[in-house]
Design an enzyme around this catalytic site. Structure first.
Site, short mmCIF file in Angstrom:
data_model
loop_
_atom_site.label_atom_id
_atom_site.label_comp_id
_atom_site.label_asym_id
_atom_site.label_seq_id
_atom_site.Cartn_x
_atom_site.Cartn_y
_atom_site.Cartn_z
CG HIS A 62 4.82 0.91 2.82
ND1 HIS A 62 4.34 2.28 2.55
CD2 HIS A 62 4.40 1.12 4.19
CE1 HIS A 62 3.44 2.45 3.27
NE2 HIS A 62 3.48 2.03 4.46
CG HIS A 79 -0.20 0.17 2.56
ND1 HIS A 79 0.46 -0.76 3.24
CD2 HIS A 79 -0.15 1.42 3.22
CE1 HIS A 79 1.11 -0.31 4.19
NE2 HIS A 79 0.65 0.94 4.46
NE ARG A 81 2.41 6.38 8.74
CZ ARG A 81 1.21 5.99 8.38
NH1 ARG A 81 1.10 4.30 8.08
NH2 ARG A 81 0.07 6.46 8.38
C1 SIN Z 1 2.96 1.59 7.78
O1 SIN Z 1 3.28 2.69 7.53
O2 SIN Z 1 2.13 1.12 7.07
C2 SIN Z 1 3.65 0.72 8.47
C3 SIN Z 1 4.71 0.07 7.98
C4 SIN Z 1 5.42 -0.81 9.16
O3 SIN Z 1 5.00 -0.86 10.17
O4 SIN Z 1 6.53 -1.19 8.88
#
Ligand code: SIN
Length: 279
Positions: free
Chosen positions: A253, A104, A268
């Site tokens: 990712h 996504h 994040r």
């Molecule tokens: C995300 O931004 O979707 C999380 C990615 C992760 O936890 O590695």
């Protein structure tokens, strides 16, 4: 290895990602380091920084090097507690659906989807695992055959955050709203003009110009293309106190939840776009 004036960046793969191996403290960057970091980010699209110690404000300040921060709609629209500019990653033995376990782009459902994300992981599973995969969406587009590239260029797709929420078992109450928007299927990168594929399974609902069945088949083909094109992917193995920043248009990712019942923790920030994705 690519050497800039103040940074040494070790490529993760030829096509994507770089680990900054020269000494750098993201909480105290020099003007030159900031300029070079932006250059390296444009070149590699995913940058990894080890052994960082960031307060929440320092993490936010790092994100702001790429633009204003984007408040998360789970906080602004659904009233989840906490700082709207911080998205918490707290996967434990009690988690039922781990965040981000599908290819996504973060919040592509927004009318102005975030242009970048910076994730700071502070706790990794003791037995290993919890890597994040990244895939280059410029390469995803460019490795499609020419007639498909041409045809996709005229299409738009509807992205709806409610689809993603549903995957986590969350339904909106009648008084609640969540972002949705249509975007071109093929977007030109806002800085470089290079084309990229901009559909992803958690958020994209359908291609507007096709019938439901046609849209389903074409999207499934594109998702399989992203998943199976290992040459356009890289994989980040986290250590505690690693920061990774990625271009949220040029890269998708996928977080790997292979560490149950152990825990993984981080935060994040995402960076606000100033213009909508354009064809
Ligand atoms: C995300 O931004 O979707 C999380 C990615 C992760 O936890 O590695």
């Amino acid at each position: 290895m690519k050497t800039y004036r103040t940074l040494d960046v070790d490529n993760l793969t030829p096509n994507l990602g770089g680990e900054v191996v020269s000494s750098i403290d993201l909480a105290h960057l020099t003007r030159d380091q900031i300029d070079e970091l932006r250059l390296a980010f444009r070149d590699r699209l995913v940058l990894v920084f080890r052994a960082q110690r960031l307060t929440r404000d320092q993490h936010k300040a790092f994100g702001r090097l790429f633009g204003d921060l984007h408040p998360h709609p789970a906080k602004t629209n659904l009233g989840l507690p906490g700082d709207p500019e911080i998205f918490d990653i707290r996967i434990t033995s009690k988690t039922r659906v781990a965040n981000g376990e599908a290819w996504h782009s973060d919040l592509s459902c927004e009318p102005l989807p975030p242009i970048a994300s910076a994730l700071y992981i502070t706790q990794t599973p003791p037995s290993g695992g919890g890597d994040t995969l990244f895939a280059n969406m410029h390469e995803a587009f460019e490795t499609l055959s020419a007639p498909i590239r041409e045809w996709l260029g005229g299409l738009t797709a509807f992205h709806d955050g409610r689809k993603d929420l549903k995957a986590y078992g969350f339904e909106l109450r009648p008084e609640q709203t969540y972002p949705s928007a249509s975007h071109p299927v093929v977007v030109r990168h806002q800085d470089t003009g290079r084309r990229l594929l901009f559909v992803n399974e958690p958020f994209t609902v359908r291609i507007n110009e096709l019938t439901a069945h046609e849209s389903e088949v074409v999207l499934a083909m594109l998702y399989r293309h992203i998943e199976t094109s290992t040459r356009i992917q890289c994989r980040v193995r986290w250590q505690p106190n690693t920061v990774v920043v990625w271009d949220n248009y040029a890269v998708q990712h996928h977080a790997v939840w292979d560490y149950y019942p152990e825990s993984r923790t981080g935060e994040r920030v995402t960076v606000r776009a100033t213009v909508p994705p354009r064809a």
